[in-house]
Design an enzyme around this catalytic site. Structure first.
Site, PDB file in Angstrom:
ATOM      1  N   GLU A 397       0.818  -1.221   0.000  1.00  0.00           N
ATOM      2  CA  GLU A 397       0.000   0.000   0.000  1.00  0.00           C
ATOM      3  C   GLU A 397       0.853   1.273   0.000  1.00  0.00           C
ATOM      4  O   GLU A 397       0.548   2.233  -0.697  1.00  0.00           O
ATOM      5  CB  GLU A 397      -0.944   0.000   1.209  1.00  0.00           C
ATOM      6  CG  GLU A 397      -2.114  -0.973   1.107  1.00  0.00           C
ATOM      7  CD  GLU A 397      -1.746  -2.437   1.331  1.00  0.00           C
ATOM      8  OE1 GLU A 397      -0.584  -2.704   1.714  1.00  0.00           O
ATOM      9  OE2 GLU A 397      -2.598  -3.313   1.127  1.00  0.00           O
ATOM     10  N   HIS A 464     -11.144  -6.105   9.179  1.00  0.00           N
ATOM     11  CA  HIS A 464     -11.895  -5.917   7.934  1.00  0.00           C
ATOM     12  C   HIS A 464     -13.186  -5.157   8.191  1.00  0.00           C
ATOM     13  O   HIS A 464     -14.151  -5.314   7.459  1.00  0.00           O
ATOM     14  CB  HIS A 464     -12.233  -7.272   7.287  1.00  0.00           C
ATOM     15  CG  HIS A 464     -11.060  -8.007   6.749  1.00  0.00           C
ATOM     16  ND1 HIS A 464     -10.202  -8.730   7.532  1.00  0.00           N
ATOM     17  CD2 HIS A 464     -10.593  -8.134   5.476  1.00  0.00           C
ATOM     18  CE1 HIS A 464      -9.261  -9.281   6.777  1.00  0.00           C
ATOM     19  NE2 HIS A 464      -9.472  -8.940   5.527  1.00  0.00           N
TER      20      HIS A 464
END
Ligand SMILES: Cc1ncc(C[n+]2csc(CCOP(=O)(O)OP(=O)(O)O)c2C)c(N)n1
Length: 658
Positions: A397, A464
């Site tokens: 990322e 998540h």
């Protein structure tokens, strides 16, 4: 030191000499000024000039170069006016950051230089993005980026090399191995024979070059650049050199063995080269004196200009206005038919139409190409736009956000899909330190949207399910968008992509396939900073956003006696606080609902602002409702009670009755 002239012309031999002499003489002057207390900090590149100068002279002026804190020779080789450079170091207006950042922490499009941020590593990924833009436009260009050997231990180094190799980007990665990272010697920094060896692991070519030998640096880099321009690819170069002074002047060199200093002192790149040129008759003592006199004159004249300039003055409006690039919002309405579609389809449609609208918009993310992304937002994009614009990325990322920054620097637009908003923590550094600050620092835009599939209620556990908008609303320079309906999602995403500022675009996963709405089939935009009043009532103001809008609507439906104004904020930065004030002045009561945990969230700030601005209008204390102060739990019974929906109803009823 052995020099090979090869087929270099005499003018080049002289240019390389003068090129090194200039930064050395500037530094010597700066060291005097430092001792006199006339400048603050100094990172010395004495003894390392051959690298900056050799590399920069081998590049074309149209090619970007990303230097570090010891690369004065890059700046002087690009002929930056010295008065501006000196003004930069003194924090003056005519420097490159108007007093907002120090030393070499700036970039300039005019000279195709992109300076570092203090965190060292991110610029390696930025170089990837710049090179990607060149490659996509089929420009045969090299991007050169510097790092010290210390910073090669950062994850960003590995991410950038891996991405460059997987995408075959024309980047010249230059490691200046000068023996120490602050006080840390190389044997405490890495455990391989040469850092160039690391290239093998990434499937990349490498070279080891004597960084103190200017002819070796220039000839080999020139040859490499020509080869990369012909056949784009990344190459890792390790320059062997030595740091002859302290990390910065105040920190000294006590920890460096005297023997090493002596050894490397004999390898000084300028003294040796000067002796060689004298021997060859290319230089004479008179010529050296002439050159020195002329550089000295240039330094003194420009120093005077910088010293004459008055210190920067503070203008609050100017400071605040220059955090973001001005954005001329274009309202685009459409009379097209509307279709009842899901939240997820609206985002996909906005993204697709934006891809048609902006030929130089690149989407990057994990599994987004043929696979269509884990939420299938980009499904079917590859046949329409090709894999060069819909790019699968390795799992890195930070490297990808930095590459997006590089695309923007080189004039393109980028959308980065975080697979889950939770994973943005791995790309946090470039977002909050690079993208957010770049416009304020040196007037450069960060034309990047980071898409953030977020939120709980889906039984996905602590990694998540987070809704981490508060990590970003805290940071000046970022815009934060958080739609609750398909109509808003499409219009706001289109605006986010048009806006040249960095935008964090939150998409609640729980809404993706459960919420439907009427959405125009054509392209349209919606403005940032305008809350939506979804229902009107005189007795209480409910402020929320994202999934909270649906929870609040449901509970207000269930309690029809409560006549409430329901405000959907839609964007958190900019925040339509005026709409909140107007409603509170009418109702006298405010409850703010957020899905995020309560402490330090947007509800707290709204509450504080309302207290400051609307105190005389309040009939009850402002109430905030958010999730429990725990990570997001997995099991249904735990998550249901973690989330604020139930508590919201209870607090709403209490406030109503107050
Ligand atoms: C992320 C981060 N960690 C630590 C520092 C502090 N720091 C600045 S420069 C430096 C040493 C860098 O060494 P190297 O990369 O070898 O470059 P050199 O200074 O030797 O040229 C350190 C530890 C920083 N700026 N950023």
């Amino acid at each position: 030191m052995r020099y090979h002239i090869g087929d270099l012309e005499e003018q080049r031999l002289l240019d390389l000499y003068t090129g090194m002499l200039k930064p050395r003489m500037i530094e010597e002057k700066m060291l005097i000024l430092l001792r006199q207390g006339k400048i603050s900090k100094w990172f010395s590149g004495i003894g390392q000039e051959a690298i900056s100068v050799g590399v920069t002279q081998a590049l074309k002026e149209s090619e970007y170069i990303l230097p570090m804190h010891r690369n004065l020779g890059v700046f002087t080789s690009r002929n930056i006016p010295l008065n501006r450079l000196f003004a930069q170091w003194q924090g003056k207006q005519s420097g490159f950051t108007q007093g907002r950042d120090r030393s070499f922490h700036f970039g300039t499009q005019e000279y195709k230089i992109v300076g570092m941020i203090s965190h060292l590593g991110p610029q390696l990924g930025v170089a990837d993005g710049i090179a990607l833009a060149d490659m996509l436009r089929r420009k045969k260009r090299v991007t050169a980026v510097f790092t010290g050997e210390g910073a090669t231990s950062e994850g960003d180094f590995h991410e950038a090399l891996n991405v460059a190799s997987v995408w075959n980007l024309p980047v010249l990665f230059c490691i200046e191995n000068n023996g120490y990272g602050l006080s840390t010697p190389t044997n405490e920094q890495y455990n391989c024979e040469t850092l160039a060896d690391r290239a093998k692991g990434y499937g990349m070519e490498s070279r080891v070059i004597d960084g103190n030998n200017i002819l070796e640096v220039y000839s080999k880099i020139d040859e490499l650049c020509k080869a990369i321009r012909r056949r784009p690819r990344p190459v890792l170069v390790e320059f062997k050199t030595f740091r002859m002074r302290g990390h910065e002047e105040a920190s000294g060199t006590k920890y460096v063995p005297e023997k090493l200093m002596k050894e490397w002192g004999k390898k000084d790149p300028i003294a040796n080269y000067e002796a060689f040129l004298l021997d060859k008759g290319v230089l004479t003592f008179e010529k050296i004196e002439q050159l020195k006199a002329s550089i000295s004159e240039e330094i003194n004249v420009n120093l005077e200009l910088a010293f004459e300039e008055s210190p920067v003055s503070f203008n609050e409006t100017k400071e605040l206005n220059e955090v973001y690039q001005e954005f001329d919002y274009q309202e685009i309405n459409t009379n097209s038919e509307v279709k009842n579609i899901r939240f997820v389809d609206a985002i996909s449609e906005g993204l697709e139409q934006s891809m048609y609208r902006h030929n130089e918009l690149i989407i990057m993310g994990q599994d987004i190409a043929d696979y269509g992304g884990v939420f299938k937002i980009t499904e079917g994009f590859v046949p329409k736009f090709g894999k060069s614009r819909v790019r699968n990325t390795p799992i890195c990322e930070s490297g990808i956000v930095s590459a997006a920054m590089g695309l923007s620097i080189n004039g393109m637009k980028a959308v980065v899909e975080m697979q889950f908003a939770d994973f943005v923590s791995s790309g946090f550094n470039p977002i909050v330190n690079y993208l957010a600050k770049v416009h304020y620092r040196w007037n450069e835009k960060a034309d990047v949207v980071v898409r953030m599939p977020c939120g709980g209620g889906v039984g996905a556990g602590p990694f998540h399910s987070q809704t981490n908008e508060a990590w970003f609303t805290k940071t000046p320079g970022l815009k934060v968008v958080y739609p609750s309906s398909p109509y808003d999602a499409k219009g706001l995403l289109n605006t986010a992509i048009n806006d040249p500022n960095p935008v964090l675009f939150f998409e609640h996963k729980g809404l993706y396939r459960s919420v439907y709405g009427d959405v125009p089939t054509d392209y349209y935009t919606l403005p940032f900073g305008k809350a939506n009043v979804l229902r009107e009532g005189k007795s209480i103001t409910v402020v929320t956003y994202g999934a909270g809008v649906h929870w609040a609507s449901e509970i207000l439906d269930k309690n029809p006696e409560i006549e409430a104004d329901l405000l959907d904020l839609r964007t958190l930065q900019p925040l339509d606080i005026e709409a909140v004030f107007a409603s509170v002045k009418k109702t006298g009561k405010l409850i703010i609902l957020q899905e995020d945990t309560l402490f330090g969230g947007i509800a707290s700030d709204i509450s504080a602002m309302v207290m400051e601005e609307c105190f005389p209008y309040l009939d009850a204390p402002v109430k905030r409702v958010g999730s429990l102060e725990t990570p997001v739990p997995f099991a249904k019974a735990l998550e249901e009670n973690y989330l604020p929906k139930k508590r919201f109803e209870q607090v709403l009823l209490e406030l109503y009755a107050y």
